[in-house]
Design an enzyme around this catalytic site. Structure first.
Site, PDB file in Angstrom:
ATOM      1  N   HIS A  81      66.036  56.261  30.383  1.00 25.82           N
ATOM      2  CA  HIS A  81      65.029  57.114  31.047  1.00 25.82           C
ATOM      3  C   HIS A  81      63.737  56.318  31.292  1.00 25.82           C
ATOM      4  CE1 HIS A  81      67.303  60.474  28.735  1.00 25.82           C
ATOM      5  NE2 HIS A  81      68.022  59.960  29.709  1.00 25.82           N
ATOM      6  N   HIS A 238      69.877  64.749  36.372  1.00 24.14           N
ATOM      7  CA  HIS A 238      69.666  63.892  35.211  1.00 24.14           C
ATOM      8  C   HIS A 238      70.598  62.684  35.241  1.00 24.14           C
ATOM      9  CE1 HIS A 238      68.256  62.560  31.381  1.00 24.14           C
ATOM     10  NE2 HIS A 238      69.515  62.259  31.123  1.00 24.14           N
ATOM     11  N   ASP A 242      69.670  58.731  34.985  1.00 21.38           N
ATOM     12  CA  ASP A 242      70.359  57.752  34.130  1.00 21.38           C
ATOM     13  C   ASP A 242      70.849  56.569  34.958  1.00 21.38           C
ATOM     14  OD1 ASP A 242      70.113  59.175  31.762  1.00 21.38           O
ATOM     15  OD2 ASP A 242      72.117  60.066  31.864  1.00 21.38           O
ATOM     16  N   HIS A 265      77.008  56.045  31.805  1.00 20.88           N
ATOM     17  CA  HIS A 265      76.444  54.717  31.532  1.00 20.88           C
ATOM     18  C   HIS A 265      77.508  53.614  31.554  1.00 20.88           C
ATOM     19  CE1 HIS A 265      72.826  56.799  30.469  1.00 20.88           C
ATOM     20  NE2 HIS A 265      73.440  57.456  29.498  1.00 20.88           N
TER      21      HIS A 265
HETATM   22 ZN   LIG Z   1      69.993  60.479  30.141  1.00 19.21          ZN
END
Ligand SMILES: [Zn+2]
Length: 306
Positions: A81, A238, A242, A265
């Site tokens: 973030h 969100h 990321d 991720h």
């Molecule tokens: Zn996140």
């Protein structure tokens, strides 16, 4: 034309809060850095071997959050973030000092980082910015997960889709132009989890600092946070935040088009490793006023690239 030059923060900016997974109280500061220094992390609780470069090849874990480590095994986690905030604001150079191994989660979004950086202001150098231009399309599939990065003319577009069995999250999709769009809904969107996963996360020793103050918790059809969602697509937004943060581990901003279905991720990092392993896949260009086509200069979004 100084908005095409490298930026750092004007003064030291302090943050304090808990780590989402460690639950530890952490002090973090963003400090001014010299042109071409890039972003680097410094663990101030350690006397030596305490510098960690946020590079895609230094990612040592990408489960639940992004963790980077140096050659001495010293790490910092949940950097995504903060990295997203730095990308969005065009901070090219900064030293991030941190006295623990997890970045504070704050409100679960990047909003507090963004607000404090804007409030402090920027120092603009005389060095031109550098941008990565993607030359070849690279894609990756893993079951129902998919991600690709391909060339684009002068923008960075992200098209992201979520597929959750949970009916409240369901399928959400959003497509943004990183340098043209108002990114408020992206950086204001919080991390989230399913209520039924909390016990499991705790068993794994994770989410020790998690609460309704820093994460959206979804139980069946309900959002358990009293004030509800911050925007209609907060879940996918969100994920885009990321993704922007993870992309910044390539060292510069990017010109390209990214598509992702139900990624995270790990998938983003795997894709970026495939892209940057082969030098023919990308070029690093210096953006100077004199080597820009005039159409480029006239486009207002160059302000946000720089
Ligand atoms: Zn996140």
């Amino acid at each position: 034309m100084h908005n095409l030059n490298q930026k750092t923060v004007k003064n030291k900016i302090n943050f304090n809060g808990v780590g989402l997974h460690t639950g530890a109280n952490v002090n973090l500061s963003i400090n001014p850095a010299l042109p071409n220094e890039g972003i680097l992390f410094k663990r101030t609780d350690l006397k030596e071997n305490n510098i960690i470069i946020p590079s895609i090849f230094n990612v040592t874990s990408a489960n639940f959050c992004t963790t980077i480590s140096n050659n001495f095994g010293v790490s910092v986690s949940t950097i995504e973030h903060l990295m997203g905030a730095l990308f969005i604001l065009g901070v090219d150079n900064a030293v991030i000092e941190i006295d623990n191994h997890e970045v504070p989660i704050l409100d679960g979004s990047a909003k507090i980082f963004i607000d404090k950086i804007i409030e402090t202001g920027f120092d603009v150098s005389s060095e031109p910015i550098r941008i990565i231009k993607i030359n070849n399309k690279i894609e990756l599939k893993d079951g129902s997960k998919f991600i690709s990065l391909e060339p684009n003319n002068i923008n960075f577009e992200i098209d992201y889709q979520l597929e959750y069995k949970n009916p409240r999250i369901g399928n959400q999709q959003n497509k943004i132009n990183v340098y043209e769009d108002d990114l408020f809904d992206i950086y204001n969107s919080r991390t989230f989890c399913l209520y039924e996963d909390i016990e499991n996360l705790k068993k794994l020793g994770l989410a020790k600092g998690g609460s309704l103050e820093n994460a959206i918790v979804v139980k069946q059809n309900d959002v358990l946070n009293e004030s509800g969602l911050r925007n209609n697509k907060e879940f996918v937004n969100h994920k885009i935040l990321d993704c922007i943060g993870d992309i910044y581990l390539s060292g510069h901003k990017i010109i390209g088009k990214l598509k992702c279905v139900h990624g995270g991720h790990k998938l983003t990092n795997q894709l970026l490793r495939n892209v940057f392993r082969d030098k023919s896949n990308f070029s690093v260009i210096e953006i100077k006023e004199k080597n820009l086509p005039s159409s480029y200069i006239n486009r207002s979004y160059l302000k946000s690239i720089a």
